[in-house]
Scaffold this motif. Structure first.
Motif, short mmCIF file in Angstrom:
data_model
loop_
_atom_site.label_atom_id
_atom_site.label_comp_id
_atom_site.label_asym_id
_atom_site.label_seq_id
_atom_site.Cartn_x
_atom_site.Cartn_y
_atom_site.Cartn_z
N LEU A 48 0.84 -1.19 0.00
CA LEU A 48 0.00 0.00 0.00
C LEU A 48 0.88 1.24 0.00
CD1 LEU A 48 -2.78 -0.98 2.59
CD2 LEU A 48 -2.52 -1.65 0.19
N GLN A 319 -13.04 1.53 -2.97
CA GLN A 319 -11.79 1.01 -2.44
C GLN A 319 -11.37 1.78 -1.19
OE1 GLN A 319 -10.32 -0.43 -6.87
NE2 GLN A 319 -9.07 1.08 -5.80
N PHE A 323 -11.13 0.21 2.86
CA PHE A 323 -9.97 0.31 3.74
C PHE A 323 -10.27 1.11 5.01
CE2 PHE A 323 -5.98 2.37 5.06
CZ PHE A 323 -5.23 1.23 5.33
N TYR A 345 -5.03 8.42 -1.79
CA TYR A 345 -4.25 8.25 -0.58
C TYR A 345 -5.06 8.63 0.66
CZ TYR A 345 -0.98 9.01 -4.40
OH TYR A 345 -0.34 8.97 -5.61
N VAL A 376 3.45 0.13 4.10
CA VAL A 376 2.95 1.50 4.03
C VAL A 376 4.14 2.44 4.10
CG1 VAL A 376 0.77 0.84 5.13
CG2 VAL A 376 2.66 1.71 6.55
N CYS A 390 -1.25 5.45 3.32
CA CYS A 390 -1.71 4.25 2.63
C CYS A 390 -2.30 4.63 1.28
CB CYS A 390 -2.76 3.52 3.45
SG CYS A 390 -2.12 2.80 4.98
N PHE A 392 -4.95 3.45 -1.64
CA PHE A 392 -6.11 2.55 -1.78
C PHE A 392 -6.40 2.23 -3.25
CE2 PHE A 392 -7.59 6.82 -0.52
CZ PHE A 392 -8.29 7.23 -1.65
N ALA A 394 -5.55 -0.89 -4.49
CA ALA A 394 -5.71 -2.34 -4.58
C ALA A 394 -7.19 -2.72 -4.65
CB ALA A 394 -5.06 -3.01 -3.36
N LEU A 399 -7.65 -4.66 0.17
CA LEU A 399 -7.64 -3.54 1.12
C LEU A 399 -8.27 -3.93 2.45
CD1 LEU A 399 -8.53 -0.79 -1.47
CD2 LEU A 399 -6.41 -0.88 -0.15
N ALA A 402 -5.69 -5.97 4.23
CA ALA A 402 -4.65 -5.11 4.78
C ALA A 402 -5.13 -4.40 6.05
CB ALA A 402 -4.21 -4.08 3.74
#
Length: 430
Positions: A48, A319, A323, A345, A376, A390, A392, A394, A399, A402
């Protein structure tokens, strides 16, 4: 000493690097290189850390763009040199896309570069002499500092306040200015913060710039990549303050490797006459961005379906939610999330006092990498030592995984001893 033995006298070679090369240090590279990255992991390594939308394969360039580029390559008519400031058709397309009634643009207001990073370097080296100073946001994208220090300029930092959604603390900025202050940089939407400035706040920054007669360099590479706020180009709010806006294809179209960015020159009062000439001169150091992509810019900007942009932002929003939902309302001990409104981010604040054996956000990031294999970036990369960043980009499943690993990590290291009825294992290694 040489590797093969000692060299001295007339046989000795001394090939030093330049002072400028010595000064050129990218903070992210230095800090990442200092992290211990495990070679063998018990779980998949979840990265990330990198703002590259191509890494996970879930976000991709539109098919129509690929088809246009392939067609242009096969024509065999686009392989020659282009004007150093960019292909005229491409510059017209950029002006048409980003110009408007409040901030009109023509092709002569556009300089095309090798990526937005090439534009950053060009702007810094055109506006600043060694010994001048530039105002940069803290936290902020470190390439501005890297380029300015390399060039022999001084960086002065103004604070972004997390409790105010990462707005600038304008009330304290006057004291940073002296007779050698030339520029203020804003990054909106923000990397690393994920913030999006309001109209009111942008007007505050413009008032400050007007008061001190500073050029605004607006890093708007994430323009219109928003999901909880509306992006407003700062140049649309002023006729008085000259603005150099930096943008590019990398993020919006998922093509960071194509290396095409640009500078938009907003200068309604003709205050940047010499700067404009300087940018053209600097463009001649290297002959612009690659010809293949420049010949496709008009299609990319004006033929890409509106559905693509809507889907892109919705996907990023989902996403981000996948997270950050784990961290809302301080549900995870020792962490506070500052919710993003745009870009790719988010920043999380580390309360070191909540943990048994974690002294700061850098220590947190390193232990998290070694124990949970979640990579990270510590906030020291961005002058935010209490935070980590991080990305985001993915898939949602990745996420959530993670976020759960980070939560478990915090539970083990928390001082509370009990979190949600579970005993905490405070050992540093597993």
């Amino acid at each position: 000493d040489c590797k093969g033995g000692k060299a001295n006298g007339a046989d000795a070679w001394r090939v030093p690097i330049s002072d400028r090369a010595t000064r050129t240090v990218n903070p992210i590279r230095v800090i990442v290189d200092s992290l211990k990255i495990p070679k063998h992991t018990k779980k998949p390594l979840l990265r990330l850390s990198l703002g590259d939308p191509t890494v996970f394969g879930n976000m991709d360039v539109p098919d129509s763009v690929v088809e246009e580029v392939v067609m242009n390559v096969r024509s065999k008519k686009i392989n020659g040199y282009l004007p150093s400031t960019g292909l005229p058709d491409a510059r017209r397309a950029i002006a048409l896309k980003f110009g408007c009634k409040e901030a009109p643009l023509t092709e002569d207001d556009i300089i095309i570069n090798s990526g937005a990073s090439g534009s950053i370097r060009m702007v810094v080296e055109t506006l600043l002499n060694p010994g001048d100073n530039i105002l940069l946001p803290s936290p902020g994208f470190p390439l501005y500092e890297c380029c300015a220090v390399s060039h022999g300029a001084e960086c002065r930092f103004y604070d972004l306040v997390p409790e105010k959604g990462w707005e600038a603390d304008v009330s304290k900025m006057d004291k940073l200015v002296d007779e050698r202050t030339r520029v203020i940089v804003i990054n909106n939407p923000s990397n690393p913060c994920g913030s999006v400035f309001s109209r009111t706040h942008l007007l505050e920054i413009l008032q400050f710039a007007k008061k001190h007669k500073l050029v605004v360099v607006a890093d708007e590479i994430y323009a219109n990549i928003t999901f909880k706020a509306k992006f407003i180009p700062i140049a649309t709010l002023t006729k008085e303050v000259p603005v150099l806006s930096i943008g590019g294809l990398a993020k919006q179209y998922c093509v960071p490797g194509w290396r095409v960015g640009w500078i938009l020159i907003h200068d309604r009062k003709q205050r940047l006459k010499h700067v404009r000439e300087g940018l053209v001169r600097m463009s001649r150091l290297i002959l612009g961005a690659n010809s293949i992509v420049q010949h496709s810019i008009a299609h990319i900007l004006h033929k890409t379906s509106a559905v693509y942009y809507k889907k892109f932002n919705k996907q990023l929003s989902r996403q981000a939610e996948a997270f950050i939902s784990t961290f809302r309302n301080k549900k995870v001990p020792g962490l506070r999330v500052i919710e993003p409104k745009g870009a790719m981010y988010c920043m999380l604040e580390v309360d070191a006092k909540a943990f048994v054996d974690i002294k700061d956000a850098f220590s947190f990031s390193q232990k998290l990498l070694l124990e949970e294999f979640v990579f990270v970036l510590p906030g020291t990369c961005f002058r935010a030592p209490k935070h980590f960043r991080c990305v985001f980009l993915a898939p949602e499943k990745t996420l959530r995984e993670a976020a759960n690993r980070i939560r478990e990590f915090c539970m083990r290291h928390s001082k509370k001893g009990l979190v949600e009825g579970k005993k905490v294992d405070t050992c540093a290694e597993r």
